[in-house]
Design a protein around this motif. Sequence first.
Motif, PDB file in Angstrom:
ATOM      1  N   GLU A  80       0.809  -1.212   0.000  1.00 31.14           N
ATOM      2  CA  GLU A  80       0.000   0.000   0.000  1.00 31.14           C
ATOM      3  C   GLU A  80       0.849   1.271   0.000  1.00 31.14           C
ATOM      4  N   SER A  81       2.085   1.181  -0.436  1.00 26.04           N
ATOM      5  CA  SER A  81       2.952   2.355  -0.471  1.00 26.04           C
ATOM      6  C   SER A  81       2.298   3.477  -1.275  1.00 26.04           C
ATOM      7  N   GLY A  82       2.406   4.693  -0.758  1.00 29.04           N
ATOM      8  CA  GLY A  82       1.823   5.844  -1.438  1.00 29.04           C
ATOM      9  C   GLY A  82       2.904   6.807  -1.880  1.00 29.04           C
ATOM     10  N   PRO A  83       2.487   7.924  -2.485  1.00 25.33           N
ATOM     11  CA  PRO A  83       3.457   8.921  -2.943  1.00 25.33           C
ATOM     12  C   PRO A  83       4.402   9.351  -1.820  1.00 25.33           C
ATOM     13  N   GLY A  84       5.673   9.436  -2.137  1.00 25.28           N
ATOM     14  CA  GLY A  84       6.672   9.841  -1.152  1.00 25.28           C
ATOM     15  C   GLY A  84       7.345   8.657  -0.487  1.00 25.28           C
ATOM     16  N   ALA A  85       6.753   7.481  -0.571  1.00 21.80           N
ATOM     17  CA  ALA A  85       7.330   6.303   0.076  1.00 21.80           C
ATOM     18  C   ALA A  85       8.581   5.836  -0.674  1.00 21.80           C
ATOM     19  N   VAL A  86       9.555   5.366   0.099  1.00 21.29           N
ATOM     20  CA  VAL A  86      10.752   4.784  -0.504  1.00 21.29           C
ATOM     21  C   VAL A  86      10.512   3.294  -0.638  1.00 21.29           C
ATOM     22  N   ILE A  87      10.673   2.785  -1.836  1.00 22.99           N
ATOM     23  CA  ILE A  87      10.440   1.360  -2.055  1.00 22.99           C
ATOM     24  C   ILE A  87      11.712   0.671  -2.532  1.00 22.99           C
ATOM     25  N   GLU A  88      11.703  -0.627  -2.322  1.00 28.50           N
ATOM     26  CA  GLU A  88      12.787  -1.472  -2.773  1.00 28.50           C
ATOM     27  C   GLU A  88      12.354  -2.064  -4.107  1.00 28.50           C
ATOM     28  N   LEU A  89      13.245  -2.058  -5.075  1.00 30.99           N
ATOM     29  CA  LEU A  89      12.896  -2.564  -6.400  1.00 30.99           C
ATOM     30  C   LEU A  89      13.351  -4.003  -6.551  1.00 30.99           C
TER      31      LEU A  89
END
Length: 104
Positions: A80-89
Motif C-alpha cells: 500500500e505504499s503511497g506517494p513519497g514512500a521509498v520502495i525497494e525494487l
Amino acid sequence: MSAGVPIWRCANCRAGYFPEPLLCPRCNGGTFEIGRVHEAVVEEVSVIRHMIGQENWQPRRIASVLACGGPRMTVGLRDESGPGAVIELFEEGTAPFGLAKNPA
Ligand SMILES: [Zn+2]
C-alpha cells in the motif's frame, strides 16, 4: 525474483533509462552500460481495476517512481505504499516491482 532492476546508462552523457532505448534521447549516443537500481521514491500511484479479456482480475496497483540515481519508471506495487514512500525494487521475470523498504 531478483533484487534490483536493471537500468541502461548512456556511456556518453550518463543519463539512465528503463527499458533500454535504441538511442539516447538526450545525446543520441548508442552505447549503454547496464547498471542496477535498488531503491526508488513513489511519485504517483494508480490502480488497474479491470483488464479487457481477463476474468478473475484482481485490482493491481502500479506506480510511477523515480529510481535513486536513475530514471523514472513504472513498476507494479506489491503493497500500500503511497506517494513519497521509498520502495525497494525487484524483478519478477523481466517485470519490475516495488515493495516498501523495511525500516533498518
Ligand atoms: Zn546520452
